[in-house]
Write a protein that holds these residues in place. Structure first.
Motif, PDB file in Angstrom:
ATOM      1  N   ALA A 173       0.842  -1.201   0.000  1.00 41.59           N
ATOM      2  CA  ALA A 173       0.000   0.000   0.000  1.00 41.59           C
ATOM      3  C   ALA A 173       0.876   1.250   0.000  1.00 41.59           C
ATOM      4  N   GLU A 174       1.941   1.225   0.755  1.00 44.52           N
ATOM      5  CA  GLU A 174       2.863   2.369   0.790  1.00 44.52           C
ATOM      6  C   GLU A 174       3.561   2.542  -0.561  1.00 44.52           C
ATOM      7  N   ALA A 175       3.882   1.448  -1.223  1.00 44.11           N
ATOM      8  CA  ALA A 175       4.492   1.525  -2.554  1.00 44.11           C
ATOM      9  C   ALA A 175       3.537   2.198  -3.535  1.00 44.11           C
ATOM     10  N   ILE A 176       2.261   1.863  -3.473  1.00 40.26           N
ATOM     11  CA  ILE A 176       1.279   2.471  -4.368  1.00 40.26           C
ATOM     12  C   ILE A 176       1.124   3.955  -4.041  1.00 40.26           C
ATOM     13  N   ARG A 177       1.201   4.320  -2.752  1.00 37.41           N
ATOM     14  CA  ARG A 177       1.151   5.740  -2.377  1.00 37.41           C
ATOM     15  C   ARG A 177       2.328   6.491  -3.005  1.00 37.41           C
ATOM     16  N   CYS A 178       3.495   5.858  -3.001  1.00 39.22           N
ATOM     17  CA  CYS A 178       4.676   6.484  -3.607  1.00 39.22           C
ATOM     18  C   CYS A 178       4.510   6.601  -5.123  1.00 39.22           C
ATOM     19  N   LEU A 179       3.940   5.575  -5.755  1.00 41.55           N
ATOM     20  CA  LEU A 179       3.649   5.648  -7.194  1.00 41.55           C
ATOM     21  C   LEU A 179       2.663   6.777  -7.468  1.00 41.55           C
ATOM     22  N   LYS A 180       1.676   6.893  -6.611  1.00 45.04           N
ATOM     23  CA  LYS A 180       0.669   7.951  -6.758  1.00 45.04           C
ATOM     24  C   LYS A 180       1.330   9.323  -6.688  1.00 45.04           C
ATOM     25  N   ASP A 181       2.155   9.545  -5.678  1.00 45.62           N
ATOM     26  CA  ASP A 181       2.814  10.844  -5.515  1.00 45.62           C
ATOM     27  C   ASP A 181       3.674  11.187  -6.732  1.00 45.62           C
ATOM     28  N   ALA A 182       4.469  10.222  -7.190  1.00 41.40           N
ATOM     29  CA  ALA A 182       5.342  10.465  -8.343  1.00 41.40           C
ATOM     30  C   ALA A 182       4.524  10.712  -9.606  1.00 41.40           C
ATOM     31  N   SER A 183       3.416  10.011  -9.751  1.00 38.80           N
ATOM     32  CA  SER A 183       2.568  10.165 -10.934  1.00 38.80           C
ATOM     33  C   SER A 183       1.839  11.501 -10.935  1.00 38.80           C
ATOM     34  N   LEU A 184       1.214  11.821  -9.822  1.00 42.41           N
ATOM     35  CA  LEU A 184       0.404  13.040  -9.766  1.00 42.41           C
ATOM     36  C   LEU A 184       1.257  14.293  -9.906  1.00 42.41           C
ATOM     37  N   ALA A 185       2.531  14.202  -9.530  1.00 39.22           N
ATOM     38  CA  ALA A 185       3.443  15.335  -9.678  1.00 39.22           C
ATOM     39  C   ALA A 185       3.656  15.700 -11.146  1.00 39.22           C
ATOM     40  N   LEU A 186       3.404  14.751 -12.049  1.00 36.72           N
ATOM     41  CA  LEU A 186       3.580  14.996 -13.483  1.00 36.72           C
ATOM     42  C   LEU A 186       2.321  15.547 -14.153  1.00 36.72           C
ATOM     43  N   LEU A 187       1.227  15.559 -13.433  1.00 39.90           N
ATOM     44  CA  LEU A 187      -0.065  15.929 -14.010  1.00 39.90           C
ATOM     45  C   LEU A 187      -0.521  17.300 -13.523  1.00 39.90           C
ATOM     46  N   SER A 188      -1.378  17.920 -14.318  1.00 42.07           N
ATOM     47  CA  SER A 188      -2.015  19.166 -13.867  1.00 42.07           C
ATOM     48  C   SER A 188      -2.923  18.838 -12.681  1.00 42.07           C
ATOM     49  N   THR A 189      -3.330  19.839 -11.967  1.00 44.28           N
ATOM     50  CA  THR A 189      -4.225  19.635 -10.821  1.00 44.28           C
ATOM     51  C   THR A 189      -5.502  18.931 -11.255  1.00 44.28           C
ATOM     52  N   GLU A 190      -6.070  19.371 -12.366  1.00 39.50           N
ATOM     53  CA  GLU A 190      -7.318  18.782 -12.861  1.00 39.50           C
ATOM     54  C   GLU A 190      -7.116  17.314 -13.253  1.00 39.50           C
ATOM     55  N   ASP A 191      -6.016  17.009 -13.944  1.00 39.84           N
ATOM     56  CA  ASP A 191      -5.747  15.632 -14.346  1.00 39.84           C
ATOM     57  C   ASP A 191      -5.426  14.757 -13.132  1.00 39.84           C
ATOM     58  N   ALA A 192      -4.731  15.335 -12.156  1.00 43.66           N
ATOM     59  CA  ALA A 192      -4.412  14.586 -10.938  1.00 43.66           C
ATOM     60  C   ALA A 192      -5.682  14.193 -10.188  1.00 43.66           C
ATOM     61  N   GLU A 193      -6.684  15.068 -10.200  1.00 46.52           N
ATOM     62  CA  GLU A 193      -7.955  14.757  -9.533  1.00 46.52           C
ATOM     63  C   GLU A 193      -8.666  13.586 -10.199  1.00 46.52           C
ATOM     64  N   VAL A 194      -8.496  13.437 -11.500  1.00 46.52           N
ATOM     65  CA  VAL A 194      -9.093  12.309 -12.222  1.00 46.52           C
ATOM     66  C   VAL A 194      -8.321  11.025 -11.939  1.00 46.52           C
ATOM     67  N   ALA A 195      -7.002  11.106 -11.893  1.00 44.13           N
ATOM     68  CA  ALA A 195      -6.169   9.913 -11.731  1.00 44.13           C
ATOM     69  C   ALA A 195      -6.116   9.391 -10.295  1.00 44.13           C
ATOM     70  N   ALA A 196      -6.155  10.263  -9.329  1.00 39.61           N
ATOM     71  CA  ALA A 196      -5.969   9.881  -7.924  1.00 39.61           C
ATOM     72  C   ALA A 196      -6.887   8.761  -7.439  1.00 39.61           C
ATOM     73  N   PRO A 197      -8.177   8.755  -7.772  1.00 45.32           N
ATOM     74  CA  PRO A 197      -9.053   7.696  -7.253  1.00 45.32           C
ATOM     75  C   PRO A 197      -8.644   6.280  -7.676  1.00 45.32           C
ATOM     76  N   TYR A 198      -7.976   6.137  -8.800  1.00 43.06           N
ATOM     77  CA  TYR A 198      -7.556   4.810  -9.245  1.00 43.06           C
ATOM     78  C   TYR A 198      -6.410   4.291  -8.373  1.00 43.06           C
ATOM     79  N   PHE A 199      -5.505   5.178  -7.999  1.00 42.68           N
ATOM     80  CA  PHE A 199      -4.450   4.809  -7.051  1.00 42.68           C
ATOM     81  C   PHE A 199      -5.081   4.501  -5.692  1.00 42.68           C
ATOM     82  N   ASP A 200      -6.001   5.376  -5.266  1.00 42.40           N
ATOM     83  CA  ASP A 200      -6.640   5.213  -3.959  1.00 42.40           C
ATOM     84  C   ASP A 200      -7.402   3.896  -3.857  1.00 42.40           C
ATOM     85  N   TYR A 201      -8.017   3.490  -4.946  1.00 45.02           N
ATOM     86  CA  TYR A 201      -8.744   2.220  -4.950  1.00 45.02           C
ATOM     87  C   TYR A 201      -7.804   1.053  -4.652  1.00 45.02           C
TER      88      TYR A 201
END
Length: 161
Positions: free
Chosen positions: A127-155
């Motif tokens: 779970a912590e590894a996925i959180r790290c993937l999420k952080d690294a991924s969302l840092a590459l996206l705009s705020t709006e795109d990050a809001e769309v992508a985040a729930p898939y990591f959270d799931y």
């Protein structure tokens, strides 16, 4: 299964036409298509970078994972972890493209939990590894795109917690 397939199958099961609300769901799906493609492309093109950044962050937080006796100790074990992180990135992009978490479920996220438990891999670490993937991924996206992508990591994080 795509949003379109879901709407059509539900309507067909009930022997009716899609409702106005269901048709609006399809319209919304098409309207967000360009955004979903942009997000998936960004994640796919940067997978290696994301996995490297996430693994470095994870191993800084949890050096016990790469220490003798840790699940990621040694070249082979570490390579297996990185392979799995790439697999999760693909799963997430599948979900984003479909606009639904179904591809993540269908590919067997729940079965993965059982596999990791049988191998002695700590689920909190995954779970912590996925959180790290999420952080690294969302840092590459705009705020709006990050809001769309985040729930898939959270799931996935939720399923591993």
């Amino acid at each position: 299964m795509s949003v379109i397939s879901q709407v059509l199958l539900k309507a067909d099961d009930e022997l009716r036409y899609p409702t106005t609300g269901e048709l609006q769901t399809i319209t919304d799906f098409f309207q967000t298509g360009e955004q979903r493609l942009r997000i998936a492309t960004t994640l796919a093109e940067n997978e290696k970078r994301i996995v490297e950044q996430a693994s470095k962050k994870l191993w800084q937080k949890r050096p016990d994972f790469i220490s003798p006796g840790g699940n990621a100790y040694g070249q082979k074990q570490r390579a297996l972890c990185l392979r799995d992180y790439g697999w999760y990135m693909r799963l997430i992009t599948y979900g984003i493209l479909a606009g639904d978490k179904d591809p993540i479920e269908r590919t067997g996220i729940i079965g993965v939990r059982e596999m990791y438990n049988s191998l002695g891999v700590p689920m909190t670490g995954m779970a912590e590894a996925i959180r790290c993937l999420k952080d690294a991924s969302l840092a590459l996206l705009s705020t709006e795109d990050a809001e769309v992508a985040a729930p898939y990591f959270d799931y996935i994080i939720q399923e591993m917690s």
